[in-house]
Design an enzyme around this catalytic site. Structure first.
Site, PDB file in Angstrom:
ATOM      1  N   LYS A  11       0.830  -1.212   0.000  1.00 37.79           N
ATOM      2  CA  LYS A  11       0.000   0.000   0.000  1.00 37.79           C
ATOM      3  C   LYS A  11       0.864   1.263   0.000  1.00 37.79           C
ATOM      4  CE  LYS A  11      -3.912  -2.402   2.172  1.00 37.79           C
ATOM      5  NZ  LYS A  11      -4.942  -2.376   3.246  1.00 37.79           N
ATOM      6  N   TYR A  51     -12.437  -1.767  -3.664  1.00 35.99           N
ATOM      7  CA  TYR A  51     -12.940  -1.956  -2.296  1.00 35.99           C
ATOM      8  C   TYR A  51     -14.451  -1.776  -2.209  1.00 35.99           C
ATOM      9  CZ  TYR A  51      -8.261  -2.309  -0.199  1.00 35.99           C
ATOM     10  OH  TYR A  51      -6.996  -2.727   0.170  1.00 35.99           O
ATOM     11  N   PHE A  59     -15.436   3.911   7.199  1.00 41.49           N
ATOM     12  CA  PHE A  59     -14.051   4.240   6.847  1.00 41.49           C
ATOM     13  C   PHE A  59     -13.797   4.247   5.347  1.00 41.49           C
ATOM     14  CE2 PHE A  59     -14.273  -0.353   7.711  1.00 41.49           C
ATOM     15  CZ  PHE A  59     -13.756  -0.871   6.526  1.00 41.49           C
ATOM     16  N   ARG A  87      -2.293 -14.646   4.117  1.00 42.10           N
ATOM     17  CA  ARG A  87      -2.980 -13.942   5.210  1.00 42.10           C
ATOM     18  C   ARG A  87      -2.253 -14.177   6.543  1.00 42.10           C
ATOM     19  NH1 ARG A  87      -7.265 -10.339   3.860  1.00 42.10           N
ATOM     20  NH2 ARG A  87      -7.788 -10.614   6.051  1.00 42.10           N
ATOM     21  N   THR A  93      -5.578  -7.418  10.467  1.00 45.17           N
ATOM     22  CA  THR A  93      -5.829  -6.115   9.828  1.00 45.17           C
ATOM     23  C   THR A  93      -5.262  -4.968  10.651  1.00 45.17           C
ATOM     24  OG1 THR A  93      -7.885  -7.055   8.961  1.00 45.17           O
ATOM     25  CG2 THR A  93      -7.651  -4.651   8.855  1.00 45.17           C
ATOM     26  N   ARG A 104       2.509  -6.979   8.796  1.00 43.60           N
ATOM     27  CA  ARG A 104       1.816  -5.829   9.392  1.00 43.60           C
ATOM     28  C   ARG A 104       2.398  -5.477  10.761  1.00 43.60           C
ATOM     29  NH1 ARG A 104      -4.192  -7.443   7.149  1.00 43.60           N
ATOM     30  NH2 ARG A 104      -4.233  -6.008   5.370  1.00 43.60           N
ATOM     31  N   ASN A 114      -2.089  -0.017   6.849  1.00 48.19           N
ATOM     32  CA  ASN A 114      -1.611  -1.322   7.320  1.00 48.19           C
ATOM     33  C   ASN A 114      -0.741  -2.064   6.312  1.00 48.19           C
ATOM     34  OD1 ASN A 114      -3.628  -2.039   5.601  1.00 48.19           O
ATOM     35  ND2 ASN A 114      -4.852  -3.174   7.083  1.00 48.19           N
ATOM     36  N   HIS A 117      -2.084  -5.447   1.318  1.00 47.76           N
ATOM     37  CA  HIS A 117      -3.370  -6.105   1.089  1.00 47.76           C
ATOM     38  C   HIS A 117      -3.115  -7.567   0.780  1.00 47.76           C
ATOM     39  CE1 HIS A 117      -7.235  -7.165  -0.730  1.00 47.76           C
ATOM     40  NE2 HIS A 117      -6.542  -7.691  -1.715  1.00 47.76           N
ATOM     41  N   GLU A 128      -9.153  -9.889  -8.285  1.00 49.47           N
ATOM     42  CA  GLU A 128      -8.236  -8.786  -7.987  1.00 49.47           C
ATOM     43  C   GLU A 128      -6.996  -8.831  -8.878  1.00 49.47           C
ATOM     44  OE1 GLU A 128      -9.707  -8.610  -3.327  1.00 49.47           O
ATOM     45  OE2 GLU A 128      -7.661  -9.266  -3.770  1.00 49.47           O
TER      46      GLU A 128
HETATM   47  P1  ATP Z   1      -7.090  -5.967   2.980  1.00 47.29           P
HETATM   48  O1  ATP Z   1      -8.388  -6.265   2.287  1.00 47.29           O
HETATM   49  O2  ATP Z   1      -6.532  -4.605   2.649  1.00 47.29           O
HETATM   50  O3  ATP Z   1      -6.086  -7.077   2.816  1.00 47.29           O
HETATM   51  P2  ATP Z   1      -8.170  -6.947   5.432  1.00 47.29           P
HETATM   52  O4  ATP Z   1      -8.757  -8.023   4.580  1.00 47.29           O
HETATM   53  O5  ATP Z   1      -7.281  -7.360   6.558  1.00 47.29           O
HETATM   54  O6  ATP Z   1      -7.364  -5.906   4.545  1.00 47.29           O
HETATM   55  P3  ATP Z   1     -10.721  -5.635   5.375  1.00 47.29           P
HETATM   56  O7  ATP Z   1     -11.757  -5.877   6.385  1.00 47.29           O
HETATM   57  O8  ATP Z   1     -10.856  -6.234   4.026  1.00 47.29           O
HETATM   58  O9  ATP Z   1      -9.308  -6.029   6.016  1.00 47.29           O
HETATM   59  O10 ATP Z   1     -10.574  -4.057   5.222  1.00 47.29           O
HETATM   60  C1  ATP Z   1      -9.943  -3.492   4.089  1.00 47.29           C
HETATM   61  C2  ATP Z   1      -9.065  -2.354   4.533  1.00 47.29           C
HETATM   62  O11 ATP Z   1      -9.882  -1.299   5.014  1.00 47.29           O
HETATM   63  C3  ATP Z   1      -8.124  -2.674   5.672  1.00 47.29           C
HETATM   64  O12 ATP Z   1      -6.913  -3.263   5.268  1.00 47.29           O
HETATM   65  C4  ATP Z   1      -7.876  -1.314   6.282  1.00 47.29           C
HETATM   66  O13 ATP Z   1      -6.870  -0.614   5.547  1.00 47.29           O
HETATM   67  C5  ATP Z   1      -9.206  -0.630   6.068  1.00 47.29           C
HETATM   68  N1  ATP Z   1     -10.011  -0.736   7.268  1.00 47.29           N
HETATM   69  C6  ATP Z   1     -10.715  -1.798   7.702  1.00 47.29           C
HETATM   70  N2  ATP Z   1     -11.356  -1.535   8.837  1.00 47.29           N
HETATM   71  C7  ATP Z   1     -11.034  -0.261   9.165  1.00 47.29           C
HETATM   72  C8  ATP Z   1     -11.358   0.613  10.238  1.00 47.29           C
HETATM   73  N3  ATP Z   1     -12.167   0.221  11.224  1.00 47.29           N
HETATM   74  N4  ATP Z   1     -10.837   1.852  10.225  1.00 47.29           N
HETATM   75  C9  ATP Z   1     -10.030   2.274   9.237  1.00 47.29           C
HETATM   76  N5  ATP Z   1      -9.678   1.493   8.184  1.00 47.29           N
HETATM   77  C10 ATP Z   1     -10.170   0.251   8.152  1.00 47.29           C
HETATM   78 MG    MG Z   2      -9.863  -7.615   2.832  1.00 52.21          MG
END
Ligand code: ATP
Ligand code: MG
Length: 139
Positions: A11, A51, A59, A87, A93, A104, A114, A117, A128
């Site tokens: 990212k 997304y 968010f 993962r 996350t 992370r 974070n 992805h 994707e």
């Molecule tokens: P990614 O999809 O980026 O790999 P993830 O699968 O661990 O991350 P998701 O639930 O898919 O998490 O959320 C996508 C992204 O949205 C997160 O990586 C984070 O950057 C952001 N995000 C998720 N929850 C929050 C939150 N509560 N506040 C701020 N940003 C958030």
């Molecule tokens: Mg995700």
């Protein structure tokens, strides 16, 4: 795309902080083969589409702004059990909850910023990967 592939993005925070090499080293050391890789910058429309599943979340605006503020490194990674193993390698996350040694834990600064992805299913890995790469960019 075969089911032994996943998709990742380093990212904008990782690129800004100069962590591309260190994160790719962790990915290599964990046994992933890089099948496709490039540096690119997502437009707002790209990030909103990528997304889309989070579009109703509070968010979402912050997420789109963050993901478009600078370049990312997009890659398709290959390994047995790629989605699940990646993962595990990236960790939770929220970096506060991420296990020691995970990407992370080492490189992320917050829930929003974070570092990386990782696809959450084989179907999403294929979707994707195809979002970012054409067939002739995948090896
Ligand atoms: P990614 O999809 O980026 O790999 P993830 O699968 O661990 O991350 P998701 O639930 O898919 O998490 O959320 C996508 C992204 O949205 C997160 O990586 C984070 O950057 C952001 N995000 C998720 N929850 C929050 C939150 N509560 N506040 C701020 N940003 C958030
Ligand atoms: Mg995700």
């Amino acid at each position: 795309m075969a089911t032994n592939r996943t998709f990742t993005m380093l990212k904008p925070d990782s690129v800004e902080k100069g962590y591309i090499g260190a994160i790719l080293e962790k990915i290599n050391a964990a046994g992933f083969r890089i099948a496709a890789i490039k540096m690119t910058q997502m437009t707002v429309a790209d990030a909103e589409k990528f997304y889309e599943v989070h579009s109703a979340r509070p968010f979402f605006g912050e997420l789109v702004e963050f993901m478009t503020r600078g370049p990312i490194v997009a890659a398709i990674l290959e390994k047995e059990n790629a989605v699940e193993d990646f993962r595990v390698l990236i960790g939770a996350t929220n970096p506060v909850d991420a296990a020691e040694g995970t990407i992370r834990k080492l490189y992320a600064s917050s829930m929003g910023e974070n570092a990386v992805h990782g696809s959450d299913s084989d179907d999403n890995a294929a979707i994707e990967g195809a979002f970012h790469f054409s067939g002739r960019e995948i090896f």
